[in-house]
Design a protein around this motif. Structure first.
Motif, PDB file in Angstrom:
ATOM      1  N   ASP A  82      -8.765 -14.315   8.727  1.00 46.78           N
ATOM      2  CA  ASP A  82      -7.877 -14.839   7.698  1.00 46.78           C
ATOM      3  C   ASP A  82      -7.901 -13.811   6.570  1.00 46.78           C
ATOM      4  O   ASP A  82      -8.816 -13.787   5.753  1.00 46.78           O
ATOM      5  CB  ASP A  82      -8.379 -16.203   7.229  1.00 46.78           C
ATOM      6  CG  ASP A  82      -7.461 -16.856   6.214  1.00 46.78           C
ATOM      7  OD1 ASP A  82      -6.339 -16.357   6.017  1.00 46.78           O
ATOM      8  OD2 ASP A  82      -7.884 -17.867   5.614  1.00 46.78           O
ATOM      9  N   LYS A  84      -7.496 -11.924   3.279  1.00 46.16           N
ATOM     10  CA  LYS A  84      -7.368 -12.344   1.884  1.00 46.16           C
ATOM     11  C   LYS A  84      -6.760 -11.266   0.999  1.00 46.16           C
ATOM     12  O   LYS A  84      -5.982 -11.570   0.110  1.00 46.16           O
ATOM     13  CB  LYS A  84      -8.734 -12.761   1.329  1.00 46.16           C
ATOM     14  CG  LYS A  84      -9.351 -13.934   2.035  1.00 46.16           C
ATOM     15  CD  LYS A  84      -8.457 -15.149   1.935  1.00 46.16           C
ATOM     16  CE  LYS A  84      -9.087 -16.344   2.616  1.00 46.16           C
ATOM     17  NZ  LYS A  84      -8.194 -17.500   2.616  1.00 46.16           N
ATOM     18  N   SER A  85      -7.128 -10.008   1.224  1.00 46.63           N
ATOM     19  CA  SER A  85      -6.543  -8.920   0.427  1.00 46.63           C
ATOM     20  C   SER A  85      -6.641  -7.618   1.200  1.00 46.63           C
ATOM     21  O   SER A  85      -7.530  -7.434   2.029  1.00 46.63           O
ATOM     22  CB  SER A  85      -7.252  -8.775  -0.923  1.00 46.63           C
ATOM     23  OG  SER A  85      -8.554  -8.273  -0.743  1.00 46.63           O
ATOM     24  N   GLY A 111     -11.458 -10.207   4.280  1.00 52.17           N
ATOM     25  CA  GLY A 111     -10.993 -11.372   5.012  1.00 52.17           C
ATOM     26  C   GLY A 111     -12.124 -12.287   5.411  1.00 52.17           C
ATOM     27  O   GLY A 111     -13.300 -11.951   5.278  1.00 52.17           O
TER      28      GLY A 111
END
Length: 115
Positions: A82, A84-85, A111
């Motif tokens: 997942d 995140k940045s 992530g």
């Protein structure tokens, strides 16, 4: 002169490096799209030449996300990330002027590894 160029290329190849940091987390304490396994951060430094046209040591989002984050997540038993940045050094337009002869690039991504 040939020895100088050869030693410069050898030293430049040692400059590029990658780093992966991870922390195992509890799935009940981290909100993610699935059962969280770990938080993973990957960084890569690269070296380019002639206005960022030639990659001596590669550092881009493909390297950081696919080779660092996903491979670390798979090694920890997760099935996906997942993200995140993610960020990288711009190489086009006015930013190409910063890599005149030799330039240093940086890419990073963070992530959550989930099952």
């Amino acid at each position: 002169m040939k020895k100088l160029i050869l030693s410069a290329v050898a030293a430049a190849s040692l400059v590029g490096c990658t780093s992966v940091e991870s922390a195992v987390v509890s799935g009940s304490e981290i909100a993610a799209n699935g059962e969280a396994v770990a938080v993973i951060q990957g960084n890569a430094l690269g070296l380019t030449a002639i206005f960022h046209i030639i990659d001596i040591v590669q550092s881009d989002l493909d390297t950081v996300v696919n080779k660092l984050l996903i491979s670390e997540a798979k090694a920890m038993g997760a099935s996906k990330i997942d993200l995140k940045s993610a960020s990288t050094t711009p190489r086009h337009g006015i930013f190409a002027l910063f890599g005149t002869i030799i330039g240093i690039t940086s890419s990073s991504a963070t992530g959550v590894a989930v099952k």
